[in-house]
Scaffold this motif. Structure first.
Motif, PDB file in Angstrom:
ATOM      1  N   ILE A   1      47.102  44.257  48.778  1.00  0.00           N
ATOM      2  CA  ILE A   1      46.252  44.627  48.037  1.00  0.00           C
ATOM      3  C   ILE A   1      45.124  44.413  46.416  1.00  0.00           C
ATOM      4  O   ILE A   1      45.415  43.194  46.776  1.00  0.00           O
ATOM      5  N   ALA A   2      44.530  45.401  45.865  1.00  0.00           N
ATOM      6  CA  ALA A   2      43.694  44.467  45.438  1.00  0.00           C
ATOM      7  C   ALA A   2      44.546  44.605  43.603  1.00  0.00           C
ATOM      8  O   ALA A   2      45.303  46.231  43.323  1.00  0.00           O
TER       9      ALA A   2
ATOM     10  N   GLU B   1      46.078  42.450  35.390  1.00  0.00           N
ATOM     11  CA  GLU B   1      47.527  42.178  35.882  1.00  0.00           C
ATOM     12  C   GLU B   1      48.026  40.587  36.375  1.00  0.00           C
ATOM     13  O   GLU B   1      48.735  40.725  36.265  1.00  0.00           O
ATOM     14  N   ILE B   2      46.926  40.273  36.177  1.00  0.00           N
ATOM     15  CA  ILE B   2      47.152  38.677  36.878  1.00  0.00           C
ATOM     16  C   ILE B   2      47.907  37.288  36.336  1.00  0.00           C
ATOM     17  O   ILE B   2      48.885  37.716  36.829  1.00  0.00           O
ATOM     18  N   PRO B   3      47.824  37.727  34.830  1.00  0.00           N
ATOM     19  CA  PRO B   3      48.982  37.160  34.516  1.00  0.00           C
ATOM     20  C   PRO B   3      50.798  37.251  34.493  1.00  0.00           C
ATOM     21  O   PRO B   3      51.210  36.743  34.908  1.00  0.00           O
ATOM     22  N   LYS B   4      51.031  38.847  34.761  1.00  0.00           N
ATOM     23  CA  LYS B   4      51.981  39.090  35.826  1.00  0.00           C
ATOM     24  C   LYS B   4      51.908  38.643  36.797  1.00  0.00           C
ATOM     25  O   LYS B   4      53.783  39.005  36.876  1.00  0.00           O
ATOM     26  N   PHE B   5      51.099  39.350  37.518  1.00  0.00           N
ATOM     27  CA  PHE B   5      51.599  38.624  39.086  1.00  0.00           C
ATOM     28  C   PHE B   5      51.811  37.345  39.159  1.00  0.00           C
ATOM     29  O   PHE B   5      52.588  36.228  40.259  1.00  0.00           O
ATOM     30  N   THR B   6      50.879  36.730  38.543  1.00  0.00           N
ATOM     31  CA  THR B   6      51.351  34.693  38.147  1.00  0.00           C
ATOM     32  C   THR B   6      53.019  34.562  38.182  1.00  0.00           C
ATOM     33  O   THR B   6      53.084  33.786  38.070  1.00  0.00           O
TER      34      THR B   6
ATOM     35  N   LEU C   1      47.926  34.365  45.396  1.00  0.00           N
ATOM     36  CA  LEU C   1      46.239  34.701  44.632  1.00  0.00           C
ATOM     37  C   LEU C   1      45.298  34.220  45.289  1.00  0.00           C
ATOM     38  O   LEU C   1      45.234  33.062  45.308  1.00  0.00           O
ATOM     39  N   ASP C   2      44.037  35.649  45.315  1.00  0.00           N
ATOM     40  CA  ASP C   2      43.077  35.265  45.608  1.00  0.00           C
ATOM     41  C   ASP C   2      42.146  34.248  44.800  1.00  0.00           C
ATOM     42  O   ASP C   2      42.609  34.394  43.660  1.00  0.00           O
ATOM     43  N   ARG C   3      41.555  33.178  44.703  1.00  0.00           N
ATOM     44  CA  ARG C   3      41.207  32.081  44.178  1.00  0.00           C
ATOM     45  C   ARG C   3      40.152  32.829  43.200  1.00  0.00           C
ATOM     46  O   ARG C   3      40.074  32.815  42.082  1.00  0.00           O
TER      47      ARG C   3
ATOM     48  N   THR D   1      38.748  43.507  40.024  1.00  0.00           N
ATOM     49  CA  THR D   1      39.872  44.121  41.031  1.00  0.00           C
ATOM     50  C   THR D   1      40.307  41.572  42.050  1.00  0.00           C
ATOM     51  O   THR D   1      39.462  40.827  42.305  1.00  0.00           O
ATOM     52  N   LEU D   2      41.850  41.438  41.486  1.00  0.00           N
ATOM     53  CA  LEU D   2      41.452  40.097  42.639  1.00  0.00           C
ATOM     54  C   LEU D   2      42.561  40.155  43.898  1.00  0.00           C
ATOM     55  O   LEU D   2      43.922  41.627  43.670  1.00  0.00           O
TER      56      LEU D   2
END
Length: 377
Positions: A213-214, A219-224, A255-257, A265-266
């Motif tokens: 998913i993208a 949202e990176i901190p939440k997914f981390t 999570l992608d680099r 997006t990531l």
């Protein structure tokens, strides 16, 4: 007659004077203000909200390899059925080996010749060494023999390397499955002439299966943080194309680099058990991420929201007037929606009569409506 006429004129003068006086006291009526618009309001309160954020995704194998030959030749054997599950080391294709077997035999023969020459050179060198100790030969002759011996050794090494090379080609004429998985539809048939890098087939792992998913970079901190919640079974679920919920929960795999600079997006990869092979590579699905906001979410009836030119607004009643507030929306939950910003607990938003309002319109409030308990799931 004269007296009657005088009294009549006097009477008309009095009436006219009274009429003028009466007109002088009256004022023309001005425009009347419109009455307040009747509305119903909803009192905003922080509540317990559990909902799902949805992300479109694509199923992808954790490991997939294209099967390509390393040598040229004709396919003489195919040892699987299209779509079959294969095990690591299983024989898949065979290329005609005749030329490679002949090359191996020739290389071995050349190696044997080189070894025989080396043995002869070694014997001559040993004899010359003994003669040199007796001063029976010239030193130059001994040096030449030593050089011939080294040359013979190098020839043996070259012949050995050639044998290893042609044996490798012979080994590559048979192609094996690189790991356990499912093989696709063969791109060649028996008798097809193939060359290095000709695509023969693909093998991919099935269980587990990943869904990519993208996510927005915000949202990176939440997914981390989700990495610490891998044990929560209901955190990630998948919705299949027919609308059904996939029967196994997922786990955040990676999570992608880097963030895609063009979209901001990531890529996030979620893995799902796939014992029944329901998730196929390339399948379009939606990943639901469970969000439990505790007692911090603000929810209001969705009918209170007005969409204008891509922005969202609500009317908040203050001091008898409806003031337009811009809001940021979250996830829709049944007939309500999460408000991420733009409102505070205790404010009253208009839920009925919205269409009749403009910014700062006077309103008459009916009985305020408040949430009946926590938000629904």
């Amino acid at each position: 007659m004269r007296n009657s006429t005088q009294w009549s004129g006097f009477f008309m003068s009095v009436v006219l004077s009274l009429s003028l006086a009466s007109c002088g006291d009256s004022k023309p009526a001005g425009p009347q203000a419109p009455p307040p618009t009747p509305v119903d309001v909803y009192t905003v309160m922080a509540g317990n909200a559990t909902y799902y954020d949805s992300y479109p995704g694509t199923a992808t194998p954790l490991n997939q390899v294209d099967i390509k030959p390393q040598v040229a030749g004709n396919i003489i054997g195919i040892y699987f059925k299209d779509g079959q599950e294969v095990k690591k080391g299983m024989k898949l294709y065979e290329i005609d080996q005749q030329q490679y077997k002949a090359a191996v035999e020739s290389a071995i023969a050349q190696l044997n010749v080189a070894r025989a020459n080396l043995a002869k050179s070694q014997q001559d060198a040993d004899r010359y060494e003994d003669l040199a100790k007796q001063d029976a030969i010239a030193k130059q002759t001994l040096d030449h023999q030593r050089a011939d011996l080294e040359s013979a050794k190098r020839q043996v090494e070259a012949a050995q390397a050639n044998v290893a090379s042609v044996e490798t080609n012979l080994k590559y004429s048979v192609i094996y499955a690189p790991f356990n998985g499912t093989i696709g539809i063969s791109q060649v048939k028996v008798g097809t002439s193939v060359y290095p890098q000709t695509l023969l087939n693909s093998v991919s792992t099935d269980d587990p299966m990943a869904v990519d998913i993208a996510i927005d970079q915000a949202e990176i901190p939440k997914f981390t943080h989700y990495f610490s919640q891998k044990a929560k079974d209901s955190l990630f679920t998948a919705v299949l194309p027919d609308g059904s919920i996939y029967g196994y929960p997922g786990t955040l795999y990676l999570l992608d680099r880097s963030v895609d600079p063009t979209t901001g997006t990531l890529k996030a990869r979620i893995t799902f058990p796939n014992p029944k092979n329901e998730l196929k590579a390339g399948l379009t699905t939606n990943v639901r991420v469970k969000h439990d906001a505790g007692d911090s979410s603000l929810l209001i009836p969705y009918k209170a929201v007005i969409d204008q030119l891509g922005e969202s607004f609500v009317f908040v009643v203050e001091n008898g007037h409806a003031l337009q507030h811009k809001v940021t929306l979250g996830t829709k939950i049944a007939d309500k929606i999460v408000i991420r910003s733009g409102l505070k607990a205790g404010e009253q938003v208009v839920i009925n009569g919205v269409q009749k309002l403009r910014d700062s319109s006077a309103v008459a409030i009916g009985a305020p409506k408040a949430p009946a308990g926590s938000a629904g799931k």
